[in-house]
Design a protein around this motif. Structure first.
Motif, PDB file in Angstrom:
ATOM      1  N   ALA A 177       0.823  -1.207   0.000  1.00  0.00           N
ATOM      2  CA  ALA A 177       0.000   0.000   0.000  1.00  0.00           C
ATOM      3  C   ALA A 177       0.856   1.255   0.000  1.00  0.00           C
ATOM      4  O   ALA A 177       0.560   2.233  -0.717  1.00  0.00           O
ATOM      5  N   ALA A 178       1.936   1.249   0.787  1.00  0.00           N
ATOM      6  CA  ALA A 178       2.822   2.410   0.840  1.00  0.00           C
ATOM      7  C   ALA A 178       3.534   2.632  -0.487  1.00  0.00           C
ATOM      8  O   ALA A 178       3.637   3.763  -0.978  1.00  0.00           O
ATOM      9  N   THR A 179       4.023   1.550  -1.085  1.00  0.00           N
ATOM     10  CA  THR A 179       4.745   1.666  -2.354  1.00  0.00           C
ATOM     11  C   THR A 179       3.815   2.156  -3.459  1.00  0.00           C
ATOM     12  O   THR A 179       4.185   3.037  -4.260  1.00  0.00           O
ATOM     13  N   HIS A 181       1.199   3.951  -3.107  1.00  0.00           N
ATOM     14  CA  HIS A 181       0.871   5.353  -2.846  1.00  0.00           C
ATOM     15  C   HIS A 181       1.935   6.277  -3.435  1.00  0.00           C
ATOM     16  O   HIS A 181       1.619   7.322  -4.023  1.00  0.00           O
ATOM     17  N   LEU A 182       3.199   5.891  -3.302  1.00  0.00           N
ATOM     18  CA  LEU A 182       4.278   6.693  -3.890  1.00  0.00           C
ATOM     19  C   LEU A 182       4.223   6.652  -5.416  1.00  0.00           C
ATOM     20  O   LEU A 182       4.453   7.664  -6.084  1.00  0.00           O
ATOM     21  N   ILE A 183       3.920   5.492  -5.960  1.00  0.00           N
ATOM     22  CA  ILE A 183       3.791   5.379  -7.419  1.00  0.00           C
ATOM     23  C   ILE A 183       2.662   6.268  -7.921  1.00  0.00           C
ATOM     24  O   ILE A 183       2.780   6.951  -8.945  1.00  0.00           O
ATOM     25  N   ASP A 184       1.542   6.286  -7.177  1.00  0.00           N
ATOM     26  CA  ASP A 184       0.405   7.122  -7.566  1.00  0.00           C
ATOM     27  C   ASP A 184       0.754   8.595  -7.545  1.00  0.00           C
ATOM     28  O   ASP A 184       0.115   9.405  -8.230  1.00  0.00           O
ATOM     29  N   HIS A 185       1.764   8.960  -6.762  1.00  0.00           N
ATOM     30  CA  HIS A 185       2.250  10.348  -6.742  1.00  0.00           C
ATOM     31  C   HIS A 185       3.203  10.631  -7.905  1.00  0.00           C
ATOM     32  O   HIS A 185       3.722  11.737  -8.010  1.00  0.00           O
ATOM     33  N   GLY A 186       3.454   9.654  -8.718  1.00  0.00           N
ATOM     34  CA  GLY A 186       4.309   9.850  -9.881  1.00  0.00           C
ATOM     35  C   GLY A 186       5.763   9.483  -9.669  1.00  0.00           C
ATOM     36  O   GLY A 186       6.586   9.662 -10.579  1.00  0.00           O
ATOM     37  N   HIS A 187       6.101   8.926  -8.528  1.00  0.00           N
ATOM     38  CA  HIS A 187       7.501   8.589  -8.255  1.00  0.00           C
ATOM     39  C   HIS A 187       7.901   7.306  -8.996  1.00  0.00           C
ATOM     40  O   HIS A 187       7.138   6.340  -9.056  1.00  0.00           O
ATOM     41  N   ARG A 188       9.090   7.338  -9.567  1.00  0.00           N
ATOM     42  CA  ARG A 188       9.645   6.161 -10.239  1.00  0.00           C
ATOM     43  C   ARG A 188      11.006   5.769  -9.663  1.00  0.00           C
ATOM     44  O   ARG A 188      11.518   4.690  -9.954  1.00  0.00           O
ATOM     45  N   ARG A 189      11.608   6.655  -8.867  1.00  0.00           N
ATOM     46  CA  ARG A 189      12.871   6.339  -8.191  1.00  0.00           C
ATOM     47  C   ARG A 189      12.581   6.244  -6.690  1.00  0.00           C
ATOM     48  O   ARG A 189      12.746   7.210  -5.952  1.00  0.00           O
ATOM     49  N   ILE A 190      12.108   5.076  -6.313  1.00  0.00           N
ATOM     50  CA  ILE A 190      11.679   4.844  -4.936  1.00  0.00           C
ATOM     51  C   ILE A 190      12.688   3.930  -4.254  1.00  0.00           C
ATOM     52  O   ILE A 190      12.838   2.763  -4.627  1.00  0.00           O
ATOM     53  N   ALA A 191      13.394   4.442  -3.271  1.00  0.00           N
ATOM     54  CA  ALA A 191      14.412   3.671  -2.555  1.00  0.00           C
ATOM     55  C   ALA A 191      13.818   3.104  -1.264  1.00  0.00           C
ATOM     56  O   ALA A 191      12.795   3.581  -0.755  1.00  0.00           O
ATOM     57  N   TYR A 192      14.489   2.087  -0.746  1.00  0.00           N
ATOM     58  CA  TYR A 192      14.066   1.460   0.504  1.00  0.00           C
ATOM     59  C   TYR A 192      15.232   1.472   1.490  1.00  0.00           C
ATOM     60  O   TYR A 192      16.385   1.200   1.121  1.00  0.00           O
ATOM     61  N   ILE A 193      14.937   1.799   2.751  1.00  0.00           N
ATOM     62  CA  ILE A 193      15.924   1.716   3.826  1.00  0.00           C
ATOM     63  C   ILE A 193      15.403   0.741   4.871  1.00  0.00           C
ATOM     64  O   ILE A 193      14.297   0.912   5.403  1.00  0.00           O
ATOM     65  N   TRP A 209       8.193  -4.401  -1.450  1.00  0.00           N
ATOM     66  CA  TRP A 209       8.631  -3.210  -2.206  1.00  0.00           C
ATOM     67  C   TRP A 209       9.138  -3.608  -3.585  1.00  0.00           C
ATOM     68  O   TRP A 209       8.729  -3.041  -4.605  1.00  0.00           O
ATOM     69  N   GLU A 210      10.010  -4.599  -3.638  1.00  0.00           N
ATOM     70  CA  GLU A 210      10.543  -5.060  -4.920  1.00  0.00           C
ATOM     71  C   GLU A 210       9.454  -5.652  -5.800  1.00  0.00           C
ATOM     72  O   GLU A 210       9.414  -5.424  -7.013  1.00  0.00           O
ATOM     73  N   SER A 211       8.550  -6.408  -5.188  1.00  0.00           N
ATOM     74  CA  SER A 211       7.499  -7.074  -5.946  1.00  0.00           C
ATOM     75  C   SER A 211       6.574  -6.068  -6.627  1.00  0.00           C
ATOM     76  O   SER A 211       6.218  -6.227  -7.801  1.00  0.00           O
ATOM     77  N   VAL A 212       6.162  -5.035  -5.894  1.00  0.00           N
ATOM     78  CA  VAL A 212       5.269  -4.023  -6.478  1.00  0.00           C
ATOM     79  C   VAL A 212       5.957  -3.309  -7.632  1.00  0.00           C
ATOM     80  O   VAL A 212       5.363  -3.111  -8.705  1.00  0.00           O
ATOM     81  N   MET A 326      -2.734  -3.902   7.842  1.00  0.00           N
ATOM     82  CA  MET A 326      -2.196  -2.635   8.309  1.00  0.00           C
ATOM     83  C   MET A 326      -2.981  -1.498   7.653  1.00  0.00           C
ATOM     84  O   MET A 326      -3.658  -1.694   6.647  1.00  0.00           O
ATOM     85  N   GLU A 327      -2.847  -0.299   8.218  1.00  0.00           N
ATOM     86  CA  GLU A 327      -3.619   0.852   7.748  1.00  0.00           C
ATOM     87  C   GLU A 327      -2.687   1.958   7.260  1.00  0.00           C
ATOM     88  O   GLU A 327      -1.771   2.380   7.982  1.00  0.00           O
ATOM     89  N   LEU A 328      -2.920   2.445   6.041  1.00  0.00           N
ATOM     90  CA  LEU A 328      -2.167   3.574   5.507  1.00  0.00           C
ATOM     91  C   LEU A 328      -2.729   4.863   6.072  1.00  0.00           C
ATOM     92  O   LEU A 328      -3.915   5.178   5.887  1.00  0.00           O
ATOM     93  N   ILE A 329      -1.899   5.620   6.785  1.00  0.00           N
ATOM     94  CA  ILE A 329      -2.304   6.904   7.363  1.00  0.00           C
ATOM     95  C   ILE A 329      -1.578   8.001   6.604  1.00  0.00           C
ATOM     96  O   ILE A 329      -0.344   8.075   6.614  1.00  0.00           O
ATOM     97  N   ILE A 330      -2.337   8.844   5.926  1.00  0.00           N
ATOM     98  CA  ILE A 330      -1.749   9.845   5.037  1.00  0.00           C
ATOM     99  C   ILE A 330      -1.536  11.158   5.792  1.00  0.00           C
ATOM    100  O   ILE A 330      -2.470  11.711   6.376  1.00  0.00           O
TER     101      ILE A 330
END
Length: 336
Positions: A177-179, A181-193, A209-212, A326-330
């Motif tokens: 859900a988090a990943t 959400h970032l894609i829906d914002h137009g992000h294509r360079r999404i890193a993970y820590i 994260w990798e799967s999405v 889990m719940e996405l809280i924006i």
């Protein structure tokens, strides 16, 4: 009626005193007090209970509760309570226990294998009715202490190689859900820590994260493997942002990692979310009071705690593994 034997009242009553008065061995007294590991004939058990009453023998909480057959105490094992994640989980467990007329004994392991074994042994010696293990135990013997007569539930762990019920969050669903959400914002360079995971633990966050990204045809951007705390988040973010192709968004494996990442973003003169969006996983109260406030996927602290307590106290026909959504809280850190 029993005729009390001469007892030296200048010292505490011992198990040997109880054994002498009941006419049994000290081992039998231990079996009655601890509820095992061997059974005791009803008539013999009554003799021991009567001797305990006559001598006012009170080795621990279990002896005080033998008449009712339960201590109503639950042991909770955690690595520490400085991390807001563990602190909030302990608070939720305590509330769930209180609503079920139970009290909680807390044991901190500090991720020390010897201390793990010692703390769980102490909880069993205190006569707890069950154990909730909110930790990965490095000492595998710790999982099997009194496992034949003290029920237990493992919270938030997977693939640890034991046979106990597991109750935890659906980290894969939450991270997806988090990943997205970032894609829906137009992000294509999404890193993970994220932090290191000792075998046989699995980081379902990074896998999701990798799967999405793969399903969306987006190359998995760089990830930073660090520690599950603020310093790890700060170091991981600096490593990523100083690279040749810095991310426009960071998915942090924990709130503490995200807090550390935010500090580094500010120190490097970047803006969040304008230059780098950030989403965290956990949803502790700390995430709400960062700057900017963190968009997060919240752990179902209350639901997991309630389900774990129900499983511990009334296992019935429940599945071995219960995973809760889990719940996405924006909030502001993602750009919403």
């Amino acid at each position: 009626m029993m005729d009390p034997l001469p007892i030296d009242r200048s010292r505490p009553t011992t198990r040997a005193d109880v054994a002498r008065l009941a006419g049994v061995s000290t081992a039998v007294v231990s079996y009655v007090v601890n509820g095992g590991p061997r059974g005791v004939a009803p008539a013999t058990r009554e003799k021991v209970l009567r001797a305990i009453e006559v001598l006012d023998y009170r080795p621990n909480s279990s002896a005080r509760a033998l008449k009712r057959g339960a201590t109503h105490l639950l042991g909770v094992v955690v690595p520490d309570i400085e991390n807001p994640f563990y602190a909030e989980f302990v608070g939720a467990i305590d509330a769930a226990a209180h609503s079920r007329d139970r009290s909680v004994l807390l044991a901190l392991t500090n991720k020390d294998p010897d201390r793990e074994y010692e703390m769980i042994t102490n909880l069993v010696d205190h006569g707890v009715d069950g154990l909730l293990v909110l930790a990965f135990l490095h000492n595998k013997r710790s999982y099997t202490i009194a496992d034949t007569w003290v029920p237990r539930v493992v919270i938030h762990e997977a693939a640890v190689g034991h046979a106990f019920p597991i109750v935890g969050p659906d980290l894969g669903q939450g991270t997806e859900a988090a990943t997205r959400h970032l894609i829906d914002h137009g992000h294509r360079r999404i890193a993970y820590i994220g932090g290191a995971m000792p075998a046989p633990r699995i980081d379902f966050r990074r896998i999701a994260w990798e799967s999405v990204l793969n399903r969306e045809g987006i190359p998995a951007h760089a990830y930073a493997l660090t520690t599950w705390d603020r310093r790890g988040g700060s170091e991981g973010a600096r490593r990523l942002l100083e690279g040749e192709d810095p991310p426009t968004a960071i998915l942090a494996g924990s709130d503490l990692i995200a807090i550390g990442a935010l500090q580094t973003i500010h120190e490097m003169g970047r803006r969040c979310p304008e230059d780098v969006a950030v989403i965290s996983i956990d949803g502790t109260s700390e995430s709400q009071y960062s700057w900017p406030a963190l968009t997060t996927v919240r752990q179902p602290f209350e639901a997991v705690s309630a389900t774990a307590l129900d499983t511990l106290l009334d296992p019935g026909e429940r599945p071995a593994s219960q995973i809760l959504p889990m719940e996405l809280i924006i909030r502001a850190s993602c750009g919403c």
